[in-house]
Design a protein around this motif. Structure first.
Motif, PDB file in Angstrom:
ATOM      1  N   ILE A 108      51.089  43.304  61.807  1.00 56.76           N
ATOM      2  CA  ILE A 108      52.291  44.031  61.106  1.00 56.76           C
ATOM      3  C   ILE A 108      53.404  42.901  60.652  1.00 56.76           C
ATOM      4  O   ILE A 108      53.885  43.116  59.850  1.00 56.76           O
ATOM      5  CB  ILE A 108      53.089  45.001  62.113  1.00 56.76           C
ATOM      6  CG1 ILE A 108      53.782  46.063  61.293  1.00 56.76           C
ATOM      7  CG2 ILE A 108      53.886  44.178  63.462  1.00 56.76           C
ATOM      8  CD1 ILE A 108      54.518  47.084  62.329  1.00 56.76           C
ATOM      9  N   PHE A 109      53.284  41.718  61.168  1.00 54.31           N
ATOM     10  CA  PHE A 109      54.113  40.813  60.847  1.00 54.31           C
ATOM     11  C   PHE A 109      53.768  40.027  59.670  1.00 54.31           C
ATOM     12  O   PHE A 109      54.562  39.205  58.827  1.00 54.31           O
ATOM     13  CB  PHE A 109      54.442  39.696  61.938  1.00 54.31           C
ATOM     14  CG  PHE A 109      55.139  40.396  63.377  1.00 54.31           C
ATOM     15  CD1 PHE A 109      55.920  41.013  63.504  1.00 54.31           C
ATOM     16  CD2 PHE A 109      54.045  40.488  64.298  1.00 54.31           C
ATOM     17  CE1 PHE A 109      56.461  41.444  64.495  1.00 54.31           C
ATOM     18  CE2 PHE A 109      54.358  40.886  65.519  1.00 54.31           C
ATOM     19  CZ  PHE A 109      55.586  41.464  65.869  1.00 54.31           C
ATOM     20  N   LEU A 110      52.472  40.216  59.538  1.00 56.92           N
ATOM     21  CA  LEU A 110      51.739  39.715  58.298  1.00 56.92           C
ATOM     22  C   LEU A 110      51.641  40.587  56.979  1.00 56.92           C
ATOM     23  O   LEU A 110      50.607  40.350  56.180  1.00 56.92           O
ATOM     24  CB  LEU A 110      50.981  38.507  58.372  1.00 56.92           C
ATOM     25  CG  LEU A 110      51.204  37.365  59.226  1.00 56.92           C
ATOM     26  CD1 LEU A 110      49.884  36.589  59.726  1.00 56.92           C
ATOM     27  CD2 LEU A 110      52.202  36.527  58.650  1.00 56.92           C
ATOM     28  N   GLY A 111      52.038  42.029  57.039  1.00 56.61           N
ATOM     29  CA  GLY A 111      51.609  42.962  56.145  1.00 56.61           C
ATOM     30  C   GLY A 111      50.298  43.471  56.345  1.00 56.61           C
ATOM     31  O   GLY A 111      49.466  43.800  55.530  1.00 56.61           O
ATOM     32  N   PHE A 112      49.849  43.442  57.703  1.00 57.69           N
ATOM     33  CA  PHE A 112      48.723  43.715  58.036  1.00 57.69           C
ATOM     34  C   PHE A 112      47.259  42.963  57.668  1.00 57.69           C
ATOM     35  O   PHE A 112      46.496  43.478  57.664  1.00 57.69           O
ATOM     36  CB  PHE A 112      48.245  45.250  57.704  1.00 57.69           C
ATOM     37  CG  PHE A 112      49.406  46.219  58.333  1.00 57.69           C
ATOM     38  CD1 PHE A 112      49.333  46.483  59.681  1.00 57.69           C
ATOM     39  CD2 PHE A 112      50.469  46.899  57.401  1.00 57.69           C
ATOM     40  CE1 PHE A 112      50.269  47.404  60.197  1.00 57.69           C
ATOM     41  CE2 PHE A 112      51.421  47.582  58.033  1.00 57.69           C
ATOM     42  CZ  PHE A 112      51.277  48.099  59.270  1.00 57.69           C
ATOM     43  N   GLU A 113      47.801  42.028  57.505  1.00 57.31           N
ATOM     44  CA  GLU A 113      46.703  40.539  57.347  1.00 57.31           C
ATOM     45  C   GLU A 113      46.884  39.869  58.595  1.00 57.31           C
ATOM     46  O   GLU A 113      47.601  40.266  59.556  1.00 57.31           O
ATOM     47  CB  GLU A 113      47.024  39.713  56.152  1.00 57.31           C
ATOM     48  CG  GLU A 113      47.085  40.431  54.966  1.00 57.31           C
ATOM     49  CD  GLU A 113      47.413  39.433  53.732  1.00 57.31           C
ATOM     50  OE1 GLU A 113      47.746  38.285  54.124  1.00 57.31           O
ATOM     51  OE2 GLU A 113      47.203  39.980  52.385  1.00 57.31           O
ATOM     52  N   GLY A 114      45.953  39.037  58.961  1.00 58.12           N
ATOM     53  CA  GLY A 114      45.862  38.266  59.971  1.00 58.12           C
ATOM     54  C   GLY A 114      44.755  37.484  60.151  1.00 58.12           C
ATOM     55  O   GLY A 114      44.170  36.861  59.177  1.00 58.12           O
ATOM     56  N   GLY A 115      44.194  37.111  61.306  1.00 66.88           N
ATOM     57  CA  GLY A 115      43.291  36.006  61.594  1.00 66.88           C
ATOM     58  C   GLY A 115      41.962  36.578  61.516  1.00 66.88           C
ATOM     59  O   GLY A 115      41.856  37.847  61.343  1.00 66.88           O
ATOM     60  N   LYS A 116      40.833  35.828  62.218  1.00 70.42           N
ATOM     61  CA  LYS A 116      39.391  36.340  62.037  1.00 70.42           C
ATOM     62  C   LYS A 116      39.084  37.109  63.534  1.00 70.42           C
ATOM     63  O   LYS A 116      38.311  37.788  63.629  1.00 70.42           O
ATOM     64  CB  LYS A 116      38.470  34.961  62.116  1.00 70.42           C
ATOM     65  CG  LYS A 116      38.575  34.374  60.700  1.00 70.42           C
ATOM     66  CD  LYS A 116      38.356  35.178  59.615  1.00 70.42           C
ATOM     67  CE  LYS A 116      38.541  34.318  58.255  1.00 70.42           C
ATOM     68  NZ  LYS A 116      38.301  34.992  56.952  1.00 70.42           N
ATOM     69  N   GLY A 117      39.995  36.964  64.527  1.00 71.93           N
ATOM     70  CA  GLY A 117      39.897  37.740  65.900  1.00 71.93           C
ATOM     71  C   GLY A 117      39.098  36.860  66.673  1.00 71.93           C
ATOM     72  O   GLY A 117      38.789  37.412  67.844  1.00 71.93           O
ATOM     73  N   VAL A 118      38.512  35.442  66.531  1.00 69.77           N
ATOM     74  CA  VAL A 118      37.518  35.083  67.395  1.00 69.77           C
ATOM     75  C   VAL A 118      38.390  34.805  68.824  1.00 69.77           C
ATOM     76  O   VAL A 118      38.016  34.745  69.839  1.00 69.77           O
ATOM     77  CB  VAL A 118      36.813  33.850  66.793  1.00 69.77           C
ATOM     78  CG1 VAL A 118      35.953  33.137  67.907  1.00 69.77           C
ATOM     79  CG2 VAL A 118      36.333  34.216  65.591  1.00 69.77           C
ATOM     80  N   ALA A 119      39.441  33.768  68.668  1.00 67.15           N
ATOM     81  CA  ALA A 119      40.187  33.524  69.973  1.00 67.15           C
ATOM     82  C   ALA A 119      40.637  34.599  70.748  1.00 67.15           C
ATOM     83  O   ALA A 119      40.540  34.413  72.194  1.00 67.15           O
ATOM     84  CB  ALA A 119      41.153  32.325  69.416  1.00 67.15           C
ATOM     85  N   THR A 120      41.305  35.409  69.957  1.00 66.79           N
ATOM     86  CA  THR A 120      41.871  36.577  70.527  1.00 66.79           C
ATOM     87  C   THR A 120      40.769  37.515  71.282  1.00 66.79           C
ATOM     88  O   THR A 120      40.949  38.075  72.518  1.00 66.79           O
ATOM     89  CB  THR A 120      42.837  37.495  69.806  1.00 66.79           C
ATOM     90  OG1 THR A 120      43.858  36.689  69.171  1.00 66.79           O
ATOM     91  CG2 THR A 120      43.461  38.566  70.464  1.00 66.79           C
ATOM     92  N   GLY A 121      39.761  37.768  70.670  1.00 69.17           N
ATOM     93  CA  GLY A 121      38.476  38.428  71.254  1.00 69.17           C
ATOM     94  C   GLY A 121      38.118  37.699  72.238  1.00 69.17           C
ATOM     95  O   GLY A 121      37.744  38.355  72.990  1.00 69.17           O
ATOM     96  N   PHE A 122      38.017  36.353  72.174  1.00 63.86           N
ATOM     97  CA  PHE A 122      37.393  35.526  73.342  1.00 63.86           C
ATOM     98  C   PHE A 122      38.245  35.758  74.444  1.00 63.86           C
ATOM     99  O   PHE A 122      37.656  36.040  75.740  1.00 63.86           O
ATOM    100  CB  PHE A 122      37.137  34.167  73.014  1.00 63.86           C
ATOM    101  CG  PHE A 122      36.762  33.052  74.072  1.00 63.86           C
ATOM    102  CD1 PHE A 122      35.629  33.317  74.641  1.00 63.86           C
ATOM    103  CD2 PHE A 122      38.045  32.483  74.648  1.00 63.86           C
ATOM    104  CE1 PHE A 122      35.234  32.461  75.847  1.00 63.86           C
ATOM    105  CE2 PHE A 122      37.902  31.577  75.661  1.00 63.86           C
ATOM    106  CZ  PHE A 122      36.419  31.593  76.256  1.00 63.86           C
ATOM    107  N   GLY A 123      39.508  35.766  74.361  1.00 65.04           N
ATOM    108  CA  GLY A 123      40.315  35.894  75.426  1.00 65.04           C
ATOM    109  C   GLY A 123      40.043  37.334  76.179  1.00 65.04           C
ATOM    110  O   GLY A 123      40.146  37.189  77.375  1.00 65.04           O
TER     111      GLY A 123
END
Length: 209
Positions: A108-123
């Motif tokens: 939401i802080f980047l206009g609903f854009e963002g990263g690929k989700g790899v690190a967060t998904g891994f966590g």
């Protein structure tokens, strides 16, 4: 269980909002004066932080890349730890995990854009599904070492995780009896990698040196 009716909403919001914090963007902007959304692949993840900043300051690039990787992984686990401590059921934990990945990928802080989700998904997957995730990490390490293309290595690890989860838990992941949330996370990560796949087919995807 009624206690979690309203508490769940707070946990879900916290998971999405905390995971939405774009650490890669903030670190690169604060310590290197670089807007990584405007350089390299435009991604806010550790790989783009490393690749872009390496041209300016290799030592700083490694530090900020590592910090981005760590923070992106930990931010997905933070709310899970709190929810686990509160005694949340597995269904709630998995919903938190999915929302954390969505928070990172569609911030939401980047206009609903963002990263690929790899690190967060891994966590989040390491927290909830440790053995398949460690198997996937091993697959990623081998792929990264041999092909040296971050996006392809991540997708190979993703496929490995899905296979491992079915082999180890054929009746569904523990506590919920389905693989649905794992698939939701996997599809989200795959979707965010579509531009990388296009570049791969065009032979334009840059390796990580």
């Amino acid at each position: 269980m009624q206690l979690f009716t309203n508490l769940n909403i707070l946990l879900y919001l916290a998971a999405y909002l905390i995971a939405g914090i774009p650490f890669g963007y903030l670190l690169a902007k604060s310590f290197a004066g670089v807007d990584i959304k405007q350089e390299g692949s435009g991604n806010i993840g550790a790989t783009n932080v490393l690749r872009v900043l390496k041209e300016r300051d290799p030592a700083l690039a490694k530090k900020l890349g590592a910090a981005t990787l760590f923070l992106d992984a930990v931010k997905g686990v933070a709310v899970l730890l709190v929810a686990k401590w509160l005694g949340a059921p597995p269904s709630t934990l998995w919903t938190i995990a999915v929302l954390a990945v969505w928070g990172h990928c569609f911030s939401i802080f980047l206009g609903f854009e963002g990263g690929k989700g790899v690190a967060t998904g891994f966590g989040v997957l390491l927290f909830l599904l440790p053995v398949p995730t460690l198997i996937a990490l091993a697959a990623w390490a081998v792929a990264a070492k041999t092909i040296k293309i971050s996006s392809l290595s991540s997708l190979i690890a993703l496929a490995t995780l899905l296979i491992a989860s079915y082999v180890l838990y054929p009746q569904g992941v523990p506590g919920i009896g389905t693989h649905a949330p794992v698939w939701i996370i996997a599809i989200t990560v795959f979707y965010k990698h579509i531009p990388n796949l296009v570049r791969l087919f065009k032979k334009e995807e840059a390796p990580v040196a």
